[in-house]
Write a protein that holds these residues in place. Structure first.
Motif, PDB file in Angstrom:
ATOM      1  N   ALA A 143       0.830  -1.211   0.000  1.00 18.92           N
ATOM      2  CA  ALA A 143       0.000   0.000   0.000  1.00 18.92           C
ATOM      3  C   ALA A 143       0.861   1.255   0.000  1.00 18.92           C
ATOM      4  O   ALA A 143       0.560   2.230  -0.703  1.00 18.92           O
ATOM      5  N   ILE A 144       1.945   1.249   0.789  1.00 21.66           N
ATOM      6  CA  ILE A 144       2.860   2.389   0.827  1.00 21.66           C
ATOM      7  C   ILE A 144       3.505   2.599  -0.538  1.00 21.66           C
ATOM      8  O   ILE A 144       3.590   3.732  -1.046  1.00 21.66           O
ATOM      9  N   LEU A 145       3.973   1.515  -1.159  1.00 22.65           N
ATOM     10  CA  LEU A 145       4.619   1.619  -2.470  1.00 22.65           C
ATOM     11  C   LEU A 145       3.628   2.102  -3.531  1.00 22.65           C
ATOM     12  O   LEU A 145       3.976   2.934  -4.385  1.00 22.65           O
ATOM     13  N   ALA A 146       2.399   1.619  -3.472  1.00 20.18           N
ATOM     14  CA  ALA A 146       1.380   2.065  -4.431  1.00 20.18           C
ATOM     15  C   ALA A 146       1.101   3.549  -4.269  1.00 20.18           C
ATOM     16  O   ALA A 146       0.925   4.280  -5.256  1.00 20.18           O
ATOM     17  N   GLU A 147       1.093   4.011  -3.025  1.00 19.76           N
ATOM     18  CA  GLU A 147       0.866   5.426  -2.733  1.00 19.76           C
ATOM     19  C   GLU A 147       2.011   6.282  -3.269  1.00 19.76           C
ATOM     20  O   GLU A 147       1.784   7.348  -3.858  1.00 19.76           O
ATOM     21  N   ILE A 148       3.247   5.825  -3.091  1.00 17.63           N
ATOM     22  CA  ILE A 148       4.416   6.564  -3.578  1.00 17.63           C
ATOM     23  C   ILE A 148       4.401   6.648  -5.099  1.00 17.63           C
ATOM     24  O   ILE A 148       4.653   7.708  -5.679  1.00 17.63           O
ATOM     25  N   VAL A 149       4.087   5.529  -5.762  1.00 19.84           N
ATOM     26  CA  VAL A 149       4.036   5.512  -7.231  1.00 19.84           C
ATOM     27  C   VAL A 149       2.949   6.438  -7.746  1.00 19.84           C
ATOM     28  O   VAL A 149       3.145   7.190  -8.712  1.00 19.84           O
ATOM     29  N   LYS A 150       1.785   6.426  -7.088  1.00 17.97           N
ATOM     30  CA  LYS A 150       0.665   7.269  -7.511  1.00 17.97           C
ATOM     31  C   LYS A 150       0.997   8.743  -7.376  1.00 17.97           C
ATOM     32  O   LYS A 150       0.650   9.552  -8.248  1.00 17.97           O
ATOM     33  N   GLU A 151       1.664   9.136  -6.279  1.00 17.21           N
ATOM     34  CA  GLU A 151       1.932  10.549  -6.011  1.00 17.21           C
ATOM     35  C   GLU A 151       3.197  11.056  -6.697  1.00 17.21           C
ATOM     36  O   GLU A 151       3.286  12.237  -7.037  1.00 17.21           O
ATOM     37  N   GLU A 152       4.184  10.186  -6.903  1.00 19.15           N
ATOM     38  CA  GLU A 152       5.499  10.667  -7.335  1.00 19.15           C
ATOM     39  C   GLU A 152       6.020  10.033  -8.617  1.00 19.15           C
ATOM     40  O   GLU A 152       7.093  10.385  -9.087  1.00 19.15           O
ATOM     41  N   GLY A 153       5.284   9.097  -9.170  1.00 24.12           N
ATOM     42  CA  GLY A 153       5.696   8.496 -10.429  1.00 24.12           C
ATOM     43  C   GLY A 153       6.196   7.071 -10.280  1.00 24.12           C
ATOM     44  O   GLY A 153       6.528   6.606  -9.194  1.00 24.12           O
ATOM     45  N   LEU A 154       6.268   6.372 -11.423  1.00 26.46           N
ATOM     46  CA  LEU A 154       6.601   4.956 -11.442  1.00 26.46           C
ATOM     47  C   LEU A 154       8.014   4.661 -10.942  1.00 26.46           C
ATOM     48  O   LEU A 154       8.268   3.619 -10.336  1.00 26.46           O
TER      49      LEU A 154
END
Length: 312
Positions: A51-62
């Motif tokens: 969930a944390i990684l998905a949040e980081i990707v969504k907010e800051e890019g792949l």
């Protein structure tokens, strides 16, 4: 002792350890990103690692989970080269062919860790800053940084904060030499138990499992200090810990631990442990596997396979 320190065998162990650790960290790097974000950004809620990684990707890019990969890999390569070199050269000079015991492994691991910390802490300070640069924090008090690369980070930190800032977190790092020391003590002990006096190469599965067990124990025991280490390396404190800048290093660590416990309870000291355990256990297990195989192949080519097995 000089002959053991400059022995070719020590160099093989050092290179094998460095290559193994770099490869393993590259594979599991996003997990380390999640762990570091949870440790430093106090206002980010601790949830599952995916969930944390998905949040980081969504907010800051792949590519955000791989931000700061290069400085981390450089630091890790240097750090593990120094540690493995010191550990194996000190062990060879101390034992001189005798069978090792857990207490010996622990003492040698601590000595190797101290050398490693004093030499490589500036690299880890810089890589922590670069890895967090550009991140979207929940804590509004965190000041943004603007480093163009490793050398620029070294220059800016030295100029703006003083040369000593490159050794931020040195004291908790010195205390944390117990982490690799415990890890190597358990790892070497389990290897001896599996062999039970019979010199043989362990299977890949055996190496992977004992590497994972050793790292899991060492990480859990020392995790609260790892959290404080990350906060100090980042070089930013919230208002509740500003007073600690005038204290000694020991009082600073105590102040950070107490403040974190007051705000989040005892579990606050273990925030991000799930991500850390997943990342560090898998990384350590793969690293030990690659280390053993690379060293074994190298010694086999050198015609030193039998002596290598006996030493281990």
């Amino acid at each position: 002792m000089i002959s053991e320190v400059f022995a070719y065998e020590s160099l093989v162990h050092a290179v094998s350890g460095a290559v193994g650790s770099v490869t393993a960290m590259t594979v599991f790097f996003p997990l380390d990103t999640a762990r570091l974000r949870l440790q430093v950004d106090e206002n980010r809620k601790a949830r599952s690692t995916p969930a944390i990684l998905a949040e980081i990707v969504k907010e800051e890019g792949l590519l955000a989970p791989y931000r700061g990969w290069f400085p981390v890999i450089c630091s890790l390569c240097c750090s593990n080269f120094v540690y493995f070199y010191c550990f194996n050269s000190l062990k060879a000079s101390w034992l001189k062919g005798r069978q090792s015991v857990p207490s010996t492994d622990l003492i040698i691991g601590i000595a190797s860790g101290i050398v490693n910390v004093l030499v490589t802490t500036p690299l880890w300070v810089v890589n922590t800053r670069l890895k967090l640069q550009g991140s979207k924090f929940r804590n509004a008090d965190i000041r943004p940084t603007n480093y163009s690369g490793i050398l620029d980070a070294f220059a800016q930190i030295s100029h703006d904060e003083g040369l000593g800032a490159l050794w931020n977190g040195t004291l908790p790092s010195l205390l944390l030499v117990l982490n690799p020391a415990i890890q190597f003590m358990i790892y070497e002990g389990l290897k001896r138990q599996l062999r039970r006096g019979v010199p043989r190469e362990l299977s890949s599965v055996e190496v992977f499992i004992i590497g994972a067990v050793a790292k899991a124990v060492a990480t859990t025991v020392t995790y609260p200090l790892q959290t404080i280490q990350s906060i100090l390396r980042f070089g930013q404190f919230t208002e509740s810990t500003q007073e600690s800048k005038l204290m000694t290093s020991l009082r600073t660590i105590r102040c950070l631990l107490v403040n974190r416990m007051r705000k989040y309870g005892v579990l606050g000291l273990f925030k991000g442990l799930e991500a850390k355990l997943i990342q560090t256990v898998l990384t350590a297990a793969l690293m030990f596997l690659l280390y053993e195989k690379i060293a074994s192949c190298t010694f086999y080519v050198m015609g030193l396979k039998k002596s290598h097995n006996k030493k281990l």
